[in-house]
Structures are given as C-alpha cells and as structure tokens.
Scaffold this active site. Structure first.
Site, short mmCIF file in Angstrom:
data_model
loop_
_atom_site.label_atom_id
_atom_site.label_comp_id
_atom_site.label_asym_id
_atom_site.label_seq_id
_atom_site.Cartn_x
_atom_site.Cartn_y
_atom_site.Cartn_z
N ASP A 1 0.33 -6.31 1.48
CA ASP A 1 -0.46 -5.14 1.84
C ASP A 1 -1.24 -5.42 3.13
O ASP A 1 -2.12 -6.28 3.16
CB ASP A 1 -1.42 -4.83 0.68
CG ASP A 1 -2.23 -3.57 0.89
OD1 ASP A 1 -2.18 -3.00 2.00
OD2 ASP A 1 -2.92 -3.15 -0.05
N ILE A 2 -0.93 -4.69 4.17
CA ILE A 2 -1.56 -4.93 5.46
C ILE A 2 -3.06 -4.64 5.44
O ILE A 2 -3.81 -5.20 6.23
CB ILE A 2 -0.85 -4.09 6.56
CG1 ILE A 2 -1.20 -4.62 7.95
CG2 ILE A 2 -1.19 -2.61 6.43
CD1 ILE A 2 -0.36 -4.00 9.05
N VAL B 1 2.18 3.63 4.88
CA VAL B 1 1.17 2.76 5.48
C VAL B 1 -0.01 3.58 6.00
O VAL B 1 -1.18 3.19 5.84
CB VAL B 1 1.80 1.94 6.63
CG1 VAL B 1 0.72 1.19 7.41
CG2 VAL B 1 2.83 0.96 6.09
N ASP B 2 0.29 4.71 6.62
CA ASP B 2 -0.76 5.57 7.19
C ASP B 2 -1.77 5.98 6.13
O ASP B 2 -2.99 5.85 6.30
CB ASP B 2 -0.09 6.79 7.83
CG ASP B 2 -1.01 7.57 8.75
OD1 ASP B 2 -2.12 7.07 9.04
OD2 ASP B 2 -0.61 8.65 9.20
N SER C 1 8.11 3.06 11.92
CA SER C 1 9.23 4.02 11.86
C SER C 1 10.31 3.66 10.85
O SER C 1 11.32 4.36 10.77
CB SER C 1 9.87 4.22 13.24
OG SER C 1 9.04 4.96 14.08
N GLY D 1 9.98 3.67 7.55
CA GLY D 1 9.82 4.37 6.29
C GLY D 1 10.45 5.75 6.33
O GLY D 1 11.65 5.91 6.59
N VAL D 2 9.62 6.78 6.14
CA VAL D 2 10.13 8.15 6.10
C VAL D 2 10.68 8.59 7.45
O VAL D 2 11.44 9.56 7.53
CB VAL D 2 9.05 9.14 5.62
CG1 VAL D 2 8.67 8.85 4.18
CG2 VAL D 2 7.83 9.09 6.53
#
Length: 514
Positions: free
Chosen positions: A20-21, A43-44, A127, A129-130
C-alpha cells in the site's frame, strides 16, 4: 518485500515493493490521478481517503491537470510529506500518443520532486488499472524513464525511487524487468534485440536520409522524429526493415532463397511488409534484381555482379539469415550469406561483406566470448574471429578493400575517416565504428550512426542490429519501440523468430549431449 537494482556509485537506487503506497514514509508519493484531481477509484481514491478531506480542498484550487502532466500538494495525514498527482493516459491502442504521455508522467513527477527538494519518491503503476495500459509495456516505459533521469541526475537530487505494486501482475512484471538488468541477456533477448534494434535504427534514420554530416552537426537527430526527407510520420521504417522482415517471415518456414525473393517482389510491387502500405524508397540494384526475378530470369542472373552493385542493400537485410545460421558450420554460414546477398547484390565484395557480418554475429553469440568480455571487448573479439574465418574466402584482388575491417582499424578510426555512404564497405565500417564508440548504450550508438549523415537509415539499421544483438532487447529505449509503425505486428514477427532460433539452439544442444 523489497527488491532493487544495485545502483552505480552516486546514483539513486530503484527499488520494488509490494503493498500500500499510502503507508510509505517517504518525501513524496505519486498519485495516479484523474484529470480533475478530485479523487477517484483505485490508488487515487485510496490516497484521498488516507490523506483526509484537506487534500480535496487543496486539489480543488489547482484547476485540474492534463494527461502527461503532474501537480504537487501537501501530504496531510499521510506519512509522506508531499503528494505528486500525475495524470496518466487512458489506453486507446497507442493511437493517441499514450506511451509518450505515460513517460511524461514519470518525468514531470521527478521534475517536481527535484524542484521541491524531495529525495525519496514512490510511484504506483500509472495507467495500469482502469485506464487499461498494457502492464508489460507500461512498466518498461516507467522503469526506462526513471533510470534515464536518475543516470543524468547522478545522485544530486534523489536518494531512492520506489516502485510500489499493489497487484501481483504488476509486481511480477517489475520483478522480471529489474532482474533482467542484473544478468546478461539470454539468446532470446539478443535475437529479439537484433531484429527490433534494426527496425528502430532504420526508423530513426529515415527522416534524415541524404542529409550531410555538416547539416546534422548543426541540427543533430536526438530522438525519434518524422517527415523530413521522405515526408513520413514518426516511426516509419524503410526498405531496410521491409526486406529484413520479409526475410524473417521466409525463414520461419525454412531456408528458401526463392521464397525470399518472391517476398521481396511482393514488397516492391504489392506493398507487402511495408509500414504504411506503400514503398517510398528502393535502391536501384535491388529494384533491378527484383525485376529480373519477375521477368523469369535464372536465380544466377537476379543479383547484379558489376562494381556498381556494391551498395549496402543486401547487408541491411542479412541479420535474420545471420541469426538463422549462426550455429551452422563456418563454410555453410559463408555460403548461405553469399547466396542470400546475391539475390540482389551478387558482386563478391557485397557477398563477402555479408559473410563477414554473419561471422561477427556468430562470434557475438559465442558463449565463451560473452562470458569473458564486456560489450566493447566482445565486439572487438568478434570482429577479429570473423576476420580470421572469412579471410581465406576473399579473392586476392578484393583483399585491399577489406583491409580496415579485417585489421579492426576501422573501429579506432577518426570520425572524419568514417563515411556514412551507401557503399557496402563504408556501411559496415561505420556501423562497427558507432558500436565500438558507444559499446554499452544502444541509444548513443544508433544516434551516432544517424548523425554521420548520408545513408542514415541503413547505417543506423545495421548499427541497431549489432547493438541489440550485443546488449539484448532491454537495451532499446521502449518509447522508440512503442513509436514504430505497425509496432505490434513487427514485435510479434520478431518474437516468433527469436523463439524459433532459441528452440533450434536447444535442440542442437540436446543432440550434442546425447
């Protein structure tokens, strides 16, 4: 779990972590943000949630952000001091400059970190992920871009860059890429590097073809570009790659010179194996030979045999054949190299230059040479060995023109004594010279080849093939690969050929063992 590459002294480390960042205690973490900067999924959303509502308030004042760019905020409740919000591209098949936009995200993030004195920075896989960017390609671009910046920085601004992978496929991909930097490239990587390296070098040189060295000294080629001499879009490759790729496709079905020539004719007359459906450049000797083939001439009559038929039109396409026969007896390598050259260029000088090249390839793939020497010394040893093997086949009246190659003097010549012309001897001398001057950097070697001027695409294609073979596929800048016309088709064909060469090498080893 943490993995990393050993960085040279003075350069920041690149490390890989799973997890987890938002929990990392670093100077800055990068957020894979939406253009609005107002939070989202993945992440966002995790970063906005962990940082708390004050982050949203600051982001609302930033006015959004364009893809490929980044903006910086405080870290708020996070252990990280700052958050750099980078907006990655949505993958649309590469049609909208997605690879360059993705590289720009990493570049801009590191620029912001440098400006704010942030020495440790953690990146998610932007980029992936979704937004749907293919993981293998995205990770290669990310790692290459970061390493290029860290190499130029030399430890002045950064201590550590951390790649954080939450999803196992991303972690596994980064792990493979990082591991590849710690070991010598295998046969598969070297074959793939030789072929893709040829096409990339060709595409770099196309816009500058026929420009003089003086012109290029004033405005040197520094990156993949377009238009110029032939008015072609960036990433367009020429007849060099078309004929090399046609040779690859032919050899996948076995050694059949007539089939190769038929494919060359389909290229010239039907647009087969072209980057954009049409031929925009062809050498006179090649065109004449293909016409004779189409008119029903005997095979012995296809290639021109006069002194003027010593252009580099067969050298530019010989690499696939060189790879295909690299494990064969020396006599067979020489004979088949001469025969394949002779399809279009049948003068002994052109044929024997191709034979010399194939023997250099043989030596560069020799594991005993690879185990004992670095890239620069390998190249020199390979030329010495190849020269020794080809010398008995060179007629006495041809020996003087090969002198600088056979003595290795061309490797140490002054630049003023190296020509970028289309003459076959000049082309091999120039390509070996560029590779010898920049033995550890594919990028520098092929740009040096282009900037020699004159027949820029072929000099860079031959140089790129040698460098890709010597250093492996991972040495080629991924943005240049991504920028190629018909990138996916080129890559698949080259990959299939690499697999074929590897399988045959493994079969040969098994047969010897039994």
């Amino acid at each position: 779990m943490t993995l990393g590459t050993g960085a040279p002294q003075g350069r920041a480390r690149v490390t890989l972590r799973r997890g987890d960042i938002t929990r990392l205690t670093v100077d800055a973490i990068v957020n894979a943000a939406k253009s609005t900067l107002l939070g989202g999924a993945g992440v966002d959303g995790a970063i906005h949630s962990a940082a708390g509502p004050d982050l949203l308030g600051e982001c609302m004042d930033l006015g959004g952000c364009e893809p490929g760019d980044a903006k910086i905020t405080g870290g708020y409740r996070l252990p990280a001091k700052r958050i750099i919000h980078a907006v990655g591209p949505i993958w649309r098949g590469g049609r909208d400059d997605e690879p360059n936009l993705l590289a720009s995200c990493y570049r801009r993030s590191l620029e912001l970190a440098r400006e704010h004195g942030l020495r440790t920075i953690a990146f998610p896989a932007i980029s992936c992920g979704v937004y749907g960017f293919p993981i293998q390609r995205a990770c290669a671009i990310a790692l290459w871009t970061i390493e290029e910046i860290l190499e130029a920085d030399a430890g002045e601004a950064f201590d550590e860059v951390i790649l954080v992978a939450f999803d196992p496929p991303v972690y596994d991909c980064y792990e493979r890429l990082l591991a590849a930097r710690e070991r010598p490239p295998g046969l598969r990587s070297r074959v793939l590097g030789a072929l893709v390296g040829l096409v990339v070098g060709d595409a770099l040189g196309v816009p500058a073809e026929f420009k003089s060295r003086a012109e290029l000294k004033q405005a040197p080629v520094t990156d993949m570009s377009g238009y110029g001499t032939h008015d072609q879009p960036p990433g367009t490759w020429s007849d060099d790659s078309s004929m090399a790729l046609a040779t690859v496709a032919s050899l996948l079905s076995g050694y059949d010179p007539e089939d190769m020539m038929d494919r060359f004719a389909r290229w010239l007359y039907e647009g087969y194996m072209t980057p954009r459906g049409k031929v925009f450049d062809v050498g006179n000797a090649t065109a004449s030979a293909i016409r004779r083939f189409r008119d029903g001439a005997l095979m012995s009559e296809w290639g021109g045999r006069s002194e003027r038929d010593n252009g580099n039109g067969s050298l530019m396409r010989i690499m696939p054949l060189s790879l295909f026969v690299h494990a064969a007896p020396v006599e067979e390598i020489i004979a088949k190299s001469c025969e394949v050259s002779g399809l279009t260029h049948a003068h002994p000088r052109a044929e024997l230059t191709c034979a010399l090249f194939s023997l250099i390839v043989r030596a560069l793939l020799d594991e005993s040479i690879r185990a004992e020497a670095g890239p620069g010394e390998r190249l020199r040893q390979a030329l010495v060995e190849a020269a020794t093997l080809v010398k008995p086949a060179i007629p006495e009246d041809e020996a003087p023109v090969f002198e600088r190659l056979l003595s290795s003097a061309a490797l140490d010549a002054d630049e003023d004594d190296i020509s970028g012309s289309g003459y076959v001897i000049h082309c091999l001398e120039a390509s070996l010279w560029c590779a010898a001057q920049h033995p550890t950097r594919y990028r520098d070697a092929v740009l040096a080849a282009v900037n020699l001027g004159d027949d820029t695409d072929t000099t860079a294609a031959v140089t790129g093939a040698l460098m890709g073979l010597n250093l492996g596929y991972q040495a080629i800048p991924p943005l240049w690969v991504e920028g190629l016309a018909r990138r996916d088709a080129v890559f698949r064909l080259c990959r299939d050929f690499a697999e074929r060469v590897v399988e045959e090498a493994e079969d040969a080893r098994a047969e010897q063992a039994s």
